[in-house]
Design a protein around this motif. Structure first.
Motif, PDB file in Angstrom:
ATOM      1  N   LEU A  63     -64.791  -7.256   4.520  1.00 35.47           N
ATOM      2  CA  LEU A  63     -65.257  -6.304   3.344  1.00 35.47           C
ATOM      3  C   LEU A  63     -65.714  -7.043   2.394  1.00 35.47           C
ATOM      4  O   LEU A  63     -66.500  -6.251   1.482  1.00 35.47           O
ATOM      5  CB  LEU A  63     -63.579  -5.160   3.169  1.00 35.47           C
ATOM      6  CG  LEU A  63     -63.633  -4.247   4.640  1.00 35.47           C
ATOM      7  CD1 LEU A  63     -64.866  -2.829   4.216  1.00 35.47           C
ATOM      8  CD2 LEU A  63     -62.894  -4.273   5.741  1.00 35.47           C
ATOM      9  N   THR A  64     -65.764  -8.072   1.564  1.00 36.17           N
ATOM     10  CA  THR A  64     -65.624  -8.366   0.858  1.00 36.17           C
ATOM     11  C   THR A  64     -67.371  -8.726   1.027  1.00 36.17           C
ATOM     12  O   THR A  64     -67.935  -8.261  -0.196  1.00 36.17           O
ATOM     13  CB  THR A  64     -64.951  -9.587  -0.686  1.00 36.17           C
ATOM     14  OG1 THR A  64     -63.872  -8.923  -0.529  1.00 36.17           O
ATOM     15  CG2 THR A  64     -65.826  -9.972  -1.261  1.00 36.17           C
ATOM     16  N   ASN A  75     -62.262 -16.048   0.032  1.00 34.78           N
ATOM     17  CA  ASN A  75     -64.007 -16.137   0.122  1.00 34.78           C
ATOM     18  C   ASN A  75     -64.449 -17.178  -0.794  1.00 34.78           C
ATOM     19  O   ASN A  75     -63.724 -17.438  -1.967  1.00 34.78           O
ATOM     20  CB  ASN A  75     -64.789 -14.365  -0.314  1.00 34.78           C
ATOM     21  CG  ASN A  75     -64.483 -13.604   0.501  1.00 34.78           C
ATOM     22  OD1 ASN A  75     -63.670 -12.240  -0.191  1.00 34.78           O
ATOM     23  ND2 ASN A  75     -65.029 -13.665   1.552  1.00 34.78           N
ATOM     24  N   LEU A  76     -65.720 -18.461  -0.506  1.00 32.19           N
ATOM     25  CA  LEU A  76     -66.478 -18.575  -1.092  1.00 32.19           C
ATOM     26  C   LEU A  76     -67.976 -17.342  -1.595  1.00 32.19           C
ATOM     27  O   LEU A  76     -68.763 -17.374  -1.549  1.00 32.19           O
ATOM     28  CB  LEU A  76     -66.931 -19.877  -0.525  1.00 32.19           C
ATOM     29  CG  LEU A  76     -64.810 -21.230  -1.056  1.00 32.19           C
ATOM     30  CD1 LEU A  76     -65.593 -22.643  -0.138  1.00 32.19           C
ATOM     31  CD2 LEU A  76     -64.465 -20.712  -1.800  1.00 32.19           C
ATOM     32  N   PHE A  77     -68.202 -18.107  -3.013  1.00 26.10           N
ATOM     33  CA  PHE A  77     -69.425 -17.297  -3.586  1.00 26.10           C
ATOM     34  C   PHE A  77     -70.082 -18.469  -3.656  1.00 26.10           C
ATOM     35  O   PHE A  77     -71.501 -17.909  -4.212  1.00 26.10           O
ATOM     36  CB  PHE A  77     -69.510 -16.294  -3.862  1.00 26.10           C
ATOM     37  CG  PHE A  77     -68.768 -14.539  -3.546  1.00 26.10           C
ATOM     38  CD1 PHE A  77     -69.769 -14.037  -3.444  1.00 26.10           C
ATOM     39  CD2 PHE A  77     -67.694 -14.261  -3.092  1.00 26.10           C
ATOM     40  CE1 PHE A  77     -69.201 -12.690  -3.004  1.00 26.10           C
ATOM     41  CE2 PHE A  77     -67.564 -13.543  -3.031  1.00 26.10           C
ATOM     42  CZ  PHE A  77     -68.828 -12.963  -1.467  1.00 26.10           C
ATOM     43  N   VAL A 102     -63.079 -16.367  -4.343  1.00 25.88           N
ATOM     44  CA  VAL A 102     -62.124 -15.122  -4.770  1.00 25.88           C
ATOM     45  C   VAL A 102     -61.533 -14.873  -3.444  1.00 25.88           C
ATOM     46  O   VAL A 102     -61.637 -14.944  -2.442  1.00 25.88           O
ATOM     47  CB  VAL A 102     -63.473 -13.878  -3.999  1.00 25.88           C
ATOM     48  CG1 VAL A 102     -63.388 -12.369  -3.817  1.00 25.88           C
ATOM     49  CG2 VAL A 102     -65.061 -13.644  -5.429  1.00 25.88           C
ATOM     50  N   CYS A 103     -60.446 -14.194  -3.872  1.00 22.11           N
ATOM     51  CA  CYS A 103     -59.329 -13.925  -3.138  1.00 22.11           C
ATOM     52  C   CYS A 103     -58.404 -12.265  -3.062  1.00 22.11           C
ATOM     53  O   CYS A 103     -57.991 -12.003  -4.505  1.00 22.11           O
ATOM     54  CB  CYS A 103     -57.994 -14.860  -3.348  1.00 22.11           C
ATOM     55  SG  CYS A 103     -56.491 -14.918  -2.285  1.00 22.11           S
ATOM     56  N   TYR A 120     -57.381 -10.028  -1.695  1.00 16.98           N
ATOM     57  CA  TYR A 120     -55.627  -9.654  -1.719  1.00 16.98           C
ATOM     58  C   TYR A 120     -55.065 -10.388  -2.739  1.00 16.98           C
ATOM     59  O   TYR A 120     -54.240  -8.736  -2.652  1.00 16.98           O
ATOM     60  CB  TYR A 120     -55.841 -11.391  -0.202  1.00 16.98           C
ATOM     61  CG  TYR A 120     -53.869 -10.062  -0.015  1.00 16.98           C
ATOM     62  CD1 TYR A 120     -53.893  -8.932   1.311  1.00 16.98           C
ATOM     63  CD2 TYR A 120     -52.645 -10.982  -0.086  1.00 16.98           C
ATOM     64  CE1 TYR A 120     -52.348  -8.765   1.446  1.00 16.98           C
ATOM     65  CE2 TYR A 120     -51.805 -10.470   0.532  1.00 16.98           C
ATOM     66  CZ  TYR A 120     -51.469  -9.189   1.541  1.00 16.98           C
ATOM     67  OH  TYR A 120     -50.365  -8.124   1.966  1.00 16.98           O
ATOM     68  N   TYR A 121     -54.975 -10.881  -3.644  1.00 16.64           N
ATOM     69  CA  TYR A 121     -54.603 -11.171  -4.641  1.00 16.64           C
ATOM     70  C   TYR A 121     -55.099 -11.211  -5.757  1.00 16.64           C
ATOM     71  O   TYR A 121     -54.992 -11.311  -6.770  1.00 16.64           O
ATOM     72  CB  TYR A 121     -54.119 -12.363  -5.081  1.00 16.64           C
ATOM     73  CG  TYR A 121     -52.477 -12.632  -3.864  1.00 16.64           C
ATOM     74  CD1 TYR A 121     -51.124 -12.453  -4.240  1.00 16.64           C
ATOM     75  CD2 TYR A 121     -52.890 -13.285  -2.082  1.00 16.64           C
ATOM     76  CE1 TYR A 121     -50.499 -12.074  -3.471  1.00 16.64           C
ATOM     77  CE2 TYR A 121     -51.861 -13.866  -1.780  1.00 16.64           C
ATOM     78  CZ  TYR A 121     -50.648 -13.412  -2.056  1.00 16.64           C
ATOM     79  OH  TYR A 121     -49.321 -12.928  -1.200  1.00 16.64           O
ATOM     80  N   ARG A 122     -56.316 -10.259  -5.950  1.00 17.80           N
ATOM     81  CA  ARG A 122     -57.556  -9.963  -6.484  1.00 17.80           C
ATOM     82  C   ARG A 122     -57.674 -10.328  -8.060  1.00 17.80           C
ATOM     83  O   ARG A 122     -57.540 -10.380  -9.045  1.00 17.80           O
ATOM     84  CB  ARG A 122     -56.672  -8.757  -7.269  1.00 17.80           C
ATOM     85  CG  ARG A 122     -55.870  -7.799  -6.651  1.00 17.80           C
ATOM     86  CD  ARG A 122     -56.878  -7.228  -5.362  1.00 17.80           C
ATOM     87  NE  ARG A 122     -57.460  -5.851  -5.868  1.00 17.80           N
ATOM     88  CZ  ARG A 122     -58.220  -5.271  -4.930  1.00 17.80           C
ATOM     89  NH1 ARG A 122     -57.847  -5.563  -3.626  1.00 17.80           N
ATOM     90  NH2 ARG A 122     -59.306  -4.117  -5.267  1.00 17.80           N
ATOM     91  N   PHE A 123     -57.908 -11.788  -6.874  1.00 20.59           N
ATOM     92  CA  PHE A 123     -58.537 -13.360  -8.282  1.00 20.59           C
ATOM     93  C   PHE A 123     -59.712 -13.500  -7.706  1.00 20.59           C
ATOM     94  O   PHE A 123     -60.409 -13.614  -6.648  1.00 20.59           O
ATOM     95  CB  PHE A 123     -57.373 -14.415  -7.692  1.00 20.59           C
ATOM     96  CG  PHE A 123     -57.762 -15.854  -8.149  1.00 20.59           C
ATOM     97  CD1 PHE A 123     -57.704 -15.648  -9.916  1.00 20.59           C
ATOM     98  CD2 PHE A 123     -58.459 -16.410  -7.620  1.00 20.59           C
ATOM     99  CE1 PHE A 123     -58.033 -17.386 -10.202  1.00 20.59           C
ATOM    100  CE2 PHE A 123     -58.689 -17.982  -8.368  1.00 20.59           C
ATOM    101  CZ  PHE A 123     -59.253 -17.752  -9.968  1.00 20.59           C
ATOM    102  N   GLN A 124     -60.101 -13.800  -9.058  1.00 18.69           N
ATOM    103  CA  GLN A 124     -61.711 -15.062  -8.769  1.00 18.69           C
ATOM    104  C   GLN A 124     -61.539 -15.706 -10.141  1.00 18.69           C
ATOM    105  O   GLN A 124     -61.350 -15.394 -10.888  1.00 18.69           O
ATOM    106  CB  GLN A 124     -63.245 -13.483  -8.672  1.00 18.69           C
ATOM    107  CG  GLN A 124     -63.370 -12.559  -9.762  1.00 18.69           C
ATOM    108  CD  GLN A 124     -64.212 -11.723  -9.470  1.00 18.69           C
ATOM    109  OE1 GLN A 124     -65.012 -12.218  -9.593  1.00 18.69           O
ATOM    110  NE2 GLN A 124     -64.144 -10.407 -10.075  1.00 18.69           N
TER     111      GLN A 124
END
Length: 337
Positions: free
Chosen positions: A22-23, A121-123, A133-134, A136-140
């Motif tokens: 979804l991200t 995710n990797l951006f 960007v993770c 599920y655990y709201r981390f970036q």
């Protein structure tokens, strides 16, 4: 390099795999979460190892079936191949999903504690670092490339398949009234054991829908009645605590789909009645997940016994919900269902 400031987290009511996909879609400007993850509200019981799911298809299988989306999962040969695949895509402005061992992730409570397959995710990439960007655990934030590579090549990831995952450019999902009606009817029929979803053809009927929920209730009661149940079945209970929450999330998204697109199918009083029933079911699954976690981590047999008994109550709530929903469909009284 991608504009990492534009990354937005999806809803919290998702699995880690759903959240990374979804991200990527949100990054493309596709925000329709209910239409993307709200099309399934079934039930499947797996006996060995004990597991449950509120969905019959994986999210990428469902997207392919309904919208023609094709999630791409490309195998990786070695460390050099991983670096090459990632950097080529990131340089081209295409973010990716990647499975990693949660053991290596400092931003989680499982860091250096638990080996488990997880998705991030990797951006972006620069100076031997990735912008991770993770959702599920709201981390970036930026992390060392070595951390990502170590997590990707961990045994727990290899056991399920180590792939670089991407979502090509897609159109926004569209559900016409006829397709929405079919989806709702199918979900009701699957839950009420009036039909079997194609993805589970050949599966024992007692593992599916309300029958599967009854099977779970019986099996969980057997497990809970054994001495030292919280120790013997620790891993199974931990997994079930997550699964119960995920089943509740599937009901949440199904309700969101009905509320956002079902106004033409139901009168307002019916939607209000269904909303009350959905809320009760969602809360019941969430409570079961929390209590199961408390019972196993605290080794408190009485809590696990309470959860086992509570599944029987959830069965009654689910039966009422899906019978009400099927009966409320516009063609029901005409005898065409």
């Amino acid at each position: 390099m991608l504009n990492v400031d534009s990354v937005k987290f999806p809803s919290k009511y998702l699995t880690c795999y759903e959240s990374v996909l979804l991200t990527l879609l949100r990054h493309q400007g596709v925000p329709d979460e209910a239409a993307l993850v709200g099309t399934q509200a079934g039930f499947v019981f797996t006996p060995e190892p004990v597991a449950v799911s509120g969905k019959f298809n994986s999210v990428d299988d469902e997207w392919r079936r309904l919208y023609g989306y094709q999630v791409e999962a490309l195998p990786v040969m070695d460390d050099a191949d991983l670096a090459q695949q990632l950097r080529v895509r990131l340089a081209a402005g295409q973010p990716v999903c990647l499975p990693v061992d949660i053991f290596v992730l400092p931003h989680t409570m499982h860091h250096q504690q638990l080996h488990q397959h997880h998705y991030v995710n990797l951006f972006a990439w620069e100076n031997d670092r990735y912008y991770m960007v993770c959702p599920y655990y709201r981390f970036q934030g930026w992390v060392d490339a070595a951390l990502i590579h170590d997590g990707f090549f961990a045994p727990v990831v290899a056991a399920k398949g180590a792939y670089v995952i991407t979502v090509p450019e897609v159109k926004r999902p569209f559900l016409g009234e006829e397709l929405l009606l079919t989806l709702v009817e199918d979900n009701c029929r699957y839950m009420l054991n009036l039909a079997i979803p194609p993805a589970w053809a050949g599966t024992e009927s007692g593992y599916l829908g309300l029958a599967g929920l009854q099977t779970l209730a019986h099996r969980l009661q057997q497990m809970a009645d054994e001495p030292d149940s919280a120790v013997i079945y620790k891993d199974a209970y931990i997994n079930l605590s997550r699964h119960f929450t995920a089943v509740g999330h599937s009901r949440y998204w199904f309700q969101q789909l009905l509320e956002s697109q079902g106004a033409t199918l139901f009168v307002s009083t019916t939607l209000e009645n269904l909303a009350e029933q959905f809320t009760a079911v969602i809360q019941a699954w969430k409570a079961a997940g929390i209590q199961m976690g408390m019972g196993v981590h605290g080794q408190r047999a009485e809590i696990i016994q309470r959860v086992a008994a509570g599944i029987k109550k959830i069965y009654e709530q689910e039966a009422r919900l899906f019978n009400t929903l099927l009966g409320a469909l516009p063609d029901y009284e005409q005898g065409t269902l």
